[in-house]
Scaffold this active site. Sequence first.
Site, PDB file in Angstrom:
ATOM      1  N   ARG A 128       0.872  -1.401   0.144  1.00 46.05           N
ATOM      2  CA  ARG A 128       0.063  -0.122  -0.028  1.00 46.05           C
ATOM      3  C   ARG A 128       0.958   1.086  -0.077  1.00 46.05           C
ATOM      4  NH1 ARG A 128      -2.964  -2.972   4.206  1.00 46.05           N
ATOM      5  NH2 ARG A 128      -4.642  -4.020   3.186  1.00 46.05           N
ATOM      6  N   LYS A 150       1.747  11.108 -11.889  1.00 45.48           N
ATOM      7  CA  LYS A 150       0.908  10.153 -12.431  1.00 45.48           C
ATOM      8  C   LYS A 150       1.750   9.048 -12.758  1.00 45.48           C
ATOM      9  CE  LYS A 150      -2.150  13.133 -15.119  1.00 45.48           C
ATOM     10  NZ  LYS A 150      -2.867  13.258 -16.381  1.00 45.48           N
ATOM     11  N   GLU A 192       6.950  17.542 -25.912  1.00 43.08           N
ATOM     12  CA  GLU A 192       6.453  17.790 -24.557  1.00 43.08           C
ATOM     13  C   GLU A 192       7.070  19.080 -24.255  1.00 43.08           C
ATOM     14  OE1 GLU A 192       4.145  16.247 -23.123  1.00 43.08           O
ATOM     15  OE2 GLU A 192       4.031  13.954 -23.606  1.00 43.08           O
ATOM     16  N   LYS A 234       5.177  22.681 -15.179  1.00 45.42           N
ATOM     17  CA  LYS A 234       4.412  21.695 -14.715  1.00 45.42           C
ATOM     18  C   LYS A 234       4.310  21.621 -13.135  1.00 45.42           C
ATOM     19  CE  LYS A 234       3.531  16.960 -15.334  1.00 45.42           C
ATOM     20  NZ  LYS A 234       3.618  15.700 -16.104  1.00 45.42           N
ATOM     21  N   GLU A 244      -5.898  16.354 -10.993  1.00 41.88           N
ATOM     22  CA  GLU A 244      -6.486  16.582 -12.392  1.00 41.88           C
ATOM     23  C   GLU A 244      -8.100  16.589 -12.194  1.00 41.88           C
ATOM     24  OE1 GLU A 244      -4.627  14.818 -15.666  1.00 41.88           O
ATOM     25  OE2 GLU A 244      -6.340  14.841 -16.767  1.00 41.88           O
ATOM     26  N   ARG A 248      -5.186  20.886 -14.535  1.00 43.48           N
ATOM     27  CA  ARG A 248      -3.958  19.933 -14.559  1.00 43.48           C
ATOM     28  C   ARG A 248      -4.325  19.184 -16.215  1.00 43.48           C
ATOM     29  NH1 ARG A 248      -0.690  15.641 -11.447  1.00 43.48           N
ATOM     30  NH2 ARG A 248       0.559  14.866 -13.098  1.00 43.48           N
ATOM     31  N   ASN A 252      -2.397  17.851 -20.872  1.00 41.37           N
ATOM     32  CA  ASN A 252      -2.775  16.582 -21.938  1.00 41.37           C
ATOM     33  C   ASN A 252      -2.980  17.223 -23.295  1.00 41.37           C
ATOM     34  OD1 ASN A 252      -2.790  14.456 -20.076  1.00 41.37           O
ATOM     35  ND2 ASN A 252      -4.866  15.183 -19.441  1.00 41.37           N
ATOM     36  N   HIS A 255      -2.680  15.113 -26.448  1.00 43.60           N
ATOM     37  CA  HIS A 255      -2.828  13.650 -25.930  1.00 43.60           C
ATOM     38  C   HIS A 255      -4.044  12.979 -26.264  1.00 43.60           C
ATOM     39  CE1 HIS A 255       0.826  15.118 -23.673  1.00 43.60           C
ATOM     40  NE2 HIS A 255       0.913  14.088 -23.202  1.00 43.60           N
ATOM     41  N   HIS A 259      -3.135   9.619 -28.216  1.00 39.96           N
ATOM     42  CA  HIS A 259      -3.381   8.482 -27.495  1.00 39.96           C
ATOM     43  C   HIS A 259      -4.029   7.594 -28.698  1.00 39.96           C
ATOM     44  CE1 HIS A 259      -3.214   9.429 -22.993  1.00 39.96           C
ATOM     45  NE2 HIS A 259      -2.193   9.351 -23.534  1.00 39.96           N
ATOM     46  N   HIS A 272       5.455   7.785 -27.907  1.00 42.09           N
ATOM     47  CA  HIS A 272       4.560   8.729 -27.334  1.00 42.09           C
ATOM     48  C   HIS A 272       4.617  10.109 -27.590  1.00 42.09           C
ATOM     49  CE1 HIS A 272       1.956  10.273 -24.472  1.00 42.09           C
ATOM     50  NE2 HIS A 272       2.691  11.188 -23.975  1.00 42.09           N
TER      51      HIS A 272
END
Lengths: 367, 367
Positions: A128, A150, A192, A234, A244, A248, A252, A255, A259, A272
Site C-alpha cells: 500500500r 501520475k 512535450e 508543470k 486533475e 491539470r 494533456n 494527448h 493516444h 508517445h
Amino acid sequence: MPAPSPAVPERVRIALEERSYDILIGPGLLAHAPSWEGLPTAAAAVIVSNATVAPLYAAKLRSALAGRYRTVHEVVLPDGEDHKDWPTLNRVFDALLAHGCDRKTVLFALGGGVVGDMAGFAAACYMRGVPFVQVPTTLLAQVDSSVGGKTAINHPQGKNMIGAFYQPARVVCDLDTLATLPPRELSAGLAEVIKYGPIYDMAFFAWIEANIDALMRRDTAALAHAVRRSCEIKAEVVGQDEREAGLRAILNFGHTFGHAIEAGLGFGEWLHGEAVGCGMVMALQLSRRLGLVGEDFVRRVTALVQRAGLPTVGPALGADRYLELMRVDKKAEAGEIRFVVIEQPGRAAVRGAPDDVVRQVLADCTR
Amino acid sequence: MPAPSPAVPERVRIALEERSYDILIGPGLLAHAPSWEGLPTAAAAVIVSNATVAPLYAAKLRSALAGRYRTVHEVVLPDGEDHKDWPTLNRVFDALLAHGCDRKTVLFALGGGVVGDMAGFAAACYMRGVPFVQVPTTLLAQVDSSVGGKTAINHPQGKNMIGAFYQPARVVCDLDTLATLPPRELSAGLAEVIKYGPIYDMAFFAWIEANIDALMRRDTAALAHAVRRSCEIKAEVVGQDEREAGLRAILNFGHTFGHAIEAGLGFGEWLHGEAVGCGMVMALQLSRRLGLVGEDFVRRVTALVQRAGLPTVGPALGADRYLELMRVDKKAEAGEIRFVVIEQPGRAAVRGAPDDVVRQVLADCTR
C-alpha cells in the site's frame, strides 16, 4: 540562459504540502553524492530499470546509493511501451517479495517514462505504498512524465487506464544521460517541451524557436533551460491541481489525438512523444476550426513541431476508429470526448467538440 | 444499549479532512432512499459483488440506485479469498472499460471483506481513482474491513501485498444483511469486534462478554451497538493515523499470527476472522511471556473467543514455517517481525520479540 553547474544543480520545487519534493537538474548528478542526500532511510533500495538503460547507468547509480542503503537490488524489465502491463509490473512485486523488502524500501525508477510509470505504480501499490525516486534518463521523462505523480500501466483496451496519483520523494534529472538518447527519442521529448508554449508560456515558446538547433544538437545549457522551465510550468500547474480535477488537464494538450494514434497503430509503433507532436497539430487545427486561434498560429507551431523532427500528419486509421479510440480517453465524460484546445496563444481549456468538426480535422491531418 | 431506528440510522464520522465520510448503521438501509443521498453524481454506477451475495441483495441495491444513476451495471466475481487476485481484479477493469465507464463512475462494493478490498482497489486504480461506496454485508466487513480505506489484493507470496490506502465516499451497513450470514462468518466477524476490547476499550469488552449470547443469536439491537462501537473505535484510530505510520498498526492485533495461519493452510481454508481469533490468543500468550499481562487476562479473552465460536488453537505448521511466513508480514522491518502486543488490558503496542519466545508461544498454541 543560465549555465548549469555540476556542483550546484538547478532545483525546482513541487509544492504539495506533505507530499512536496524537489526536482534536481544538471549534468553529472548520478554520481554526485548530494543528489541522494536527505532521502528516506531504509535497509534496502531497489533500482527498477530496463534492459536498455540498466547496462548504461545502473552501476553508477548503484555505487552512488551504496553508502546510504545496506543492500541495493536491481530489477531489469524489458524495454518498451508494449511491456507496460500487469505481467511486467508483477515482476517488480515478485522481486520485492523475493528480496524480503519491507514497507520502508525505497524504489529508484531509472529510465524513461515507461520505467517511471511502472516503478511509480509499483511503489504506490507495494504494501500500500513505499517511497520512490524518479531518475529519468530520457528528455520526455525529465520534462514531463517523471514530474507530478501520475503513474500507470496500460490495459489492452486503453493506455494508462490502471494507475495512481503517487508523488515521488525526489526527481533527479542527470542531463548527461541524454547523450545516449536515440535521435527519435530526443525529438519525442521535445514534443512535450514545445507543449508548454501554446498552453502556458509563449515567451518560452519563442525561446524554443530560437534555440531549437541547440536543443537538437543536445547543447547542455540549452537542455538545462528547457528541462528547468518545463518542470517549473508543470510544478505550477500540478501544485494547483494535483489530481486533475480541472487545470491539470491542459497538460494533456495533443494527448487525446495522440493516444488514439498510439492505440490505433498498436502501442510502441509511434513513440508517445511523436504521437503527442502530431496530436498537438491536430488539436490546433481543431482550435482553429472552433474559431479560437488563427491559421498563422497553427502554422507557427506546426513548423516548430516539424523542426523538432516530429510527424505532423497522422496515420489513416479512419475517422470512426479515431472517434472510438478517443471515447475511452480518461478525460471523456459520459461518452463525450473532451479535447484540450488553445483559446489563445499561451492559454488552454478543456471542452467538447461536434463530431463533424473533429471529422474535418481528421480528414485534414491524416494520410 | 440504544435501539436502532430504521428511519434514522446511526452515523459514525471518519474525520480525514477532504477525505472524510460517514458510516451509516441500521436495519433496512439498502432500500432506504436517504442512505444514498448526497453521493457523487455520475452517469453510471457499477455494483461489484460476488456470486453468493449478488443473488440476495444486488436487485435491491440496484433499484435503490436507479433513481440516482442513469445506468447501473453489475460485476459479479467468484466468491472467496482465493479469488482476491489480479486476474479477478482485472475482470472489474474489463467490465468498466467494456461499459465505457468514465472517471466519475461510482463503484459500489456489495459483499464481504474480499469484495470490499477488491472493489476498493479497483476504484483506487481505475483511471487513477474513481469514487466508491462500501456496502458491507458481513459482520467482519461492517466492523472492520469496510472502514478506514485499506484496499488490496493478495500476491502468491503474501496476503494484501498489493493495494492502496483509498477512502470510500460512504459506508452503508444494513444490519438486515447479517440475517443470511453463515454461522462461521458471524463468528469470524465477532473476532474483529472482540479485538477492539484488549487494544482500546475494556468497557466495550465487558459489554461484549455480557452480550455474546445476544450477538450469537443476531439480536439487531446488540449487533447495532457492536457495529457502531467498533466503527467508532476504528474511526478514532484511523483519524489519527490514516496511513499506518504508527498507532493504526494496533488494529492488526492477532493478525501477524493470523496471516501466517491463513497463508500456511492456503488462503480460504480458515476464514480471516477465525485466523484472527486464534491469532489474538497467540498474541496474548506472547504478551504474557513478555511479562506484559497476567494469565487471568489471557484466560478471560480466550474464553470469550471460544464463546464466539472461534478456534483458539492453531494448526501445527511447525515453528519454522510460522516464522518464515511472519517475516513477510507488512509490519516486518528489516526482517524483524513486529507483533501487536497488549501492554495492559485496553492498551496495545507494536514491538519485536525474541525468536525463542515466539517458538514457545507456538509450541503452546498449536496442535
